[in-house]
Design an enzyme around this catalytic site. Structure first.
Site, PDB file in Angstrom:
ATOM      1  N   HIS A  71      -2.707   6.467   4.070  1.00 36.74           N
ATOM      2  CA  HIS A  71      -1.689   5.462   4.284  1.00 36.74           C
ATOM      3  C   HIS A  71      -0.378   5.938   3.893  1.00 36.74           C
ATOM      4  O   HIS A  71       0.642   5.433   3.414  1.00 36.74           O
ATOM      5  CB  HIS A  71      -2.024   4.179   3.709  1.00 36.74           C
ATOM      6  CG  HIS A  71      -1.330   3.115   4.339  1.00 36.74           C
ATOM      7  ND1 HIS A  71      -1.222   1.866   3.912  1.00 36.74           N
ATOM      8  CD2 HIS A  71      -0.633   2.982   5.588  1.00 36.74           C
ATOM      9  CE1 HIS A  71      -0.624   1.029   4.773  1.00 36.74           C
ATOM     10  NE2 HIS A  71      -0.288   1.765   5.652  1.00 36.74           N
TER      11      HIS A  71
ATOM     12  N   CYS B 239       0.842  -1.183  -0.042  1.00 42.18           N
ATOM     13  CA  CYS B 239      -0.007   0.241   0.091  1.00 42.18           C
ATOM     14  C   CYS B 239       0.757   1.260   0.083  1.00 42.18           C
ATOM     15  O   CYS B 239       0.959   2.066  -0.872  1.00 42.18           O
ATOM     16  CB  CYS B 239      -0.759   0.320   1.286  1.00 42.18           C
ATOM     17  SG  CYS B 239      -2.222  -1.543   1.300  1.00 42.18           S
TER      18      CYS B 239
END
Length: 592
Positions: free
Chosen positions: A171, A115
């Site tokens: 993130h 991610c």
């Protein structure tokens, strides 16, 4: 073509974007009920609409709409390479199939295996080794974020008049306020800061007892929006609201980073209807999640058309990494999975859909990487790329739109110096050029080289999902040669990485090892700090959010120094006092 270069002259947009909110008075309930509202549905003619916008501080339409395209970047989470209809999946994705068929499918498109790395490279145009994020992901409890000295894509787009909005998963770190999306170029942010969490409650536990709420609107917890709505649908509704309140004559950048189809595997009941026959519960849930995501993207596309954005828009769709078979994803027939540098971890579903494309309905097999979006989109936006920004991405718009050759001939997939070392790796195995104990992967033209421990390397065929779950008995197992730490593949001829050619072509291996060594000389130190106990949401009102504060003793010491300095310099010239204050401020900004 130079890296990060432009294929046609750039010009700067005159004027400034002013935020608008014509629909601010419309209740959220109305939006949820009708999906979205057209200007005409409010009983406003064109003249009335312009008058309403002018009343909110926005200029009425002057001349033709901006030549700058609206940019909509949609990032799916953990979608496997096979998990789209046009790649042969049993999961139905009619929206993705249609948009891709009418646009340009990217069939040689690469991202990163996890991610944070993919998101950081998209937003900066730089490889991980050039931002210090070479290792793993940013954990919730780490005092870490995308380094503040990196210019971001939304910041560059704002320079040329774009309104910038992010909806979904960030993130990229949040331990201090300066790391938040609204401080990195986005006018607005609605979504989560962490890598995963419950789709309905928006709570996330990093470890037992370390749990907190993770839904934000701009810089504050979005408690008012916590109505138990499934995140895919909630994010889509937010996108519709943004489009409804923005003037389509002014350019907009929408970064929609859906949480789906990342675990936990959750979906509204109605999306299971077509997938009852899938015995594997994880695959069935995953299919329902993807069906919901496909519907959401259809709703976003309809909103773009409804509000007048579509004809001057560029829609880019991408997964952030490969699928995770143990969580329902499929990368078949590619090897490996999320978290690995095999093709199944880094080769992604991707396409571009736009009325502005010249070669619609085509397939692009040229080499494209997620770092390429940074220079490509800035160029399309008529922006400028600073000469001192050392990019790893290339402007590939002509490659996509016109079918020209890609300026990209190589990709550094990564060099991770702190990942678990391969036990049998050595400098000798790397011909004295490279220590093959280090995890690394590089692509140059047709060739791909991997060293160290590349990660889980099986092929997981579709039939593996027919029983209780993907398991070792259904996988095509790999027979490891003792001491092996170098692999070489011709990806063009062997995209499934079945034939290792490292022993047959040692000279090619040496060439790629030298290229790795050259890249490594440009790497910055790894940023992967230990967890900070102050990150516990219990200390922050039960919410995951910025926790970094200067040490109180340091504050007092700085204050004391400042007082003494003032006494000592009270007779100095005012200009010198200002200079000292300026330097003092800069020392604070450099901290953390």
């Amino acid at each position: 073509m130079a890296r990060g270069g432009c294929s046609w002259p750039r010009c700067l947009c005159k004027g400034k974007m002013v935020g608008v909110g014509v629909l601010a008075g419309i209740s959220v309930l109305s939006i949820l009920t009708y999906g979205y509202l057209a200007w005409d549905s409010l009983g406003l003619g064109l003249g009335e609409t312009e008058a309403a916008r002018a009343g909110l501080g926005e200029e009425p339409g002057v001349g033709a709409p901006s030549s700058q395209p609206h940019i909509i970047f949609i990032l799916a989470d953990d979608q496997g390479f096979r998990d789209v209809g046009y790649h042969g999946s049993e999961i139905r994705t009619p929206t993705l199939d249609k948009l891709a068929a009418e646009g340009v499918k990217l069939e040689n498109y690469y991202v990163q295996p996890m991610c944070t790395p993919s998101r950081s490279q998209f937003i900066t145009g730089k490889y991980q080794i050039h931002t210090g994020l070479q290792h793993s992901i940013i954990r919730p409890t780490q005092p870490n974020c995308l380094p503040l000295d990196n210019v971001t894509l939304p910041q560059k787009l704002k320079e040329v008049g774009y309104s910038t909005h992010m909806v979904g998963k960030w993130h990229l770190g949040f331990y201090r306020r300066e790391c938040m999306p609204t401080q990195r170029g986005f006018d607005t942010f609605f979504g989560s800061l962490l890598g995963s969490g419950d789709y309905y409650t928006h709570f996330k536990c990093d470890s037992p007892g370390i749990c907190g709420y993770d839904l934000y609107e701009n810089d504050n917890a979005a408690w008012d929006h916590d109505n138990g709505i499934y995140s895919t649908q909630m994010y889509t509704q937010k996108v519709q609201q943004i489009l409804a309140s923005h003037n389509p004559r002014r350019p907009i950048f929408l970064y929609i980073a859906y949480q789906a189809v990342h675990s936990p595997l959750q979906a509204p009941g109605k999306y299971f209807e077509h997938y009852r026959s899938i015995n594997n519960i994880n695959r069935r849930r995953y299919a329902a999640m993807l069906a919901c995501l496909d519907e959401a993207i259809n709703n976003v596309t309809l909103a773009l058309k409804q509000y007048g954005y579509y004809e001057n828009s560029i829609i880019i769709y991408s997964s952030d990494n490969g699928g995770q078979p143990m969580a329902g994803g499929s990368n078949w027939p590619l090897r490996g999975s999320k978290g690995t540098y095999w093709e199944g971890g880094i080769r992604a579903v991707g396409f571009v859909h736009s009325p502005l494309l010249k070669n619609k309905g085509s397939v692009c097999k040229e080499l494209v990487h997620i770092t390429d979006w940074f220079p490509t989109l800035i160029t399309l936006a008529e922006g400028q790329i600073d000469e001192d920004i050392q990019l790893d991405g290339y402007d590939i718009w002509e490659t996509i739109s016109e079918g020209r050759r890609s300026p990209r001939v190589d990709i550094l997939h990564n060099i991770d110096p702190i990942y678990t070392k391969a036990k049998n790796g050595s400098w000798a195995a790397g011909y004295g050029i490279w220590n093959t104990a280090i995890q690394s992967a590089i692509r140059v033209n047709h060739w791909k080289l991997l060293t160290g421990n590349p990660g889980y390397s099986d092929w997981v065929p579709p039939q593996a999902f027919s029983n209780a779950g993907p398991n070792r008995w259904h996988n095509e197992r790999v027979s490891w040669s003792a001491g092996k730490t170098v692999w070489l593949f011709n990806i063009t001829a062997d995209p499934y990485e079945r034939v290792d050619l490292s022993a047959r072509y040692p000279d090619v291996v040496k060439q790629l090892l030298r290229r790795l060594s050259q890249f490594n000389k440009t790497a910055v130190p790894v940023r992967y700090p230990p967890k900070d106990p102050r990150s516990n949401p219990k200390l922050n009102g039960g919410v995951w959010g910025p926790w970094f504060k200067e040490d109180e003793k340091k504050k007092k010491a700085d204050k004391s120094k400042g007082v003494n300095k003032q006494k000592k310099n009270k007779n100095k010239k005012k200009t010198n006092q200002k200079k000292g204050q300026s330097l003092h401020c800069r020392s604070h900004l450099a901290g953390g």
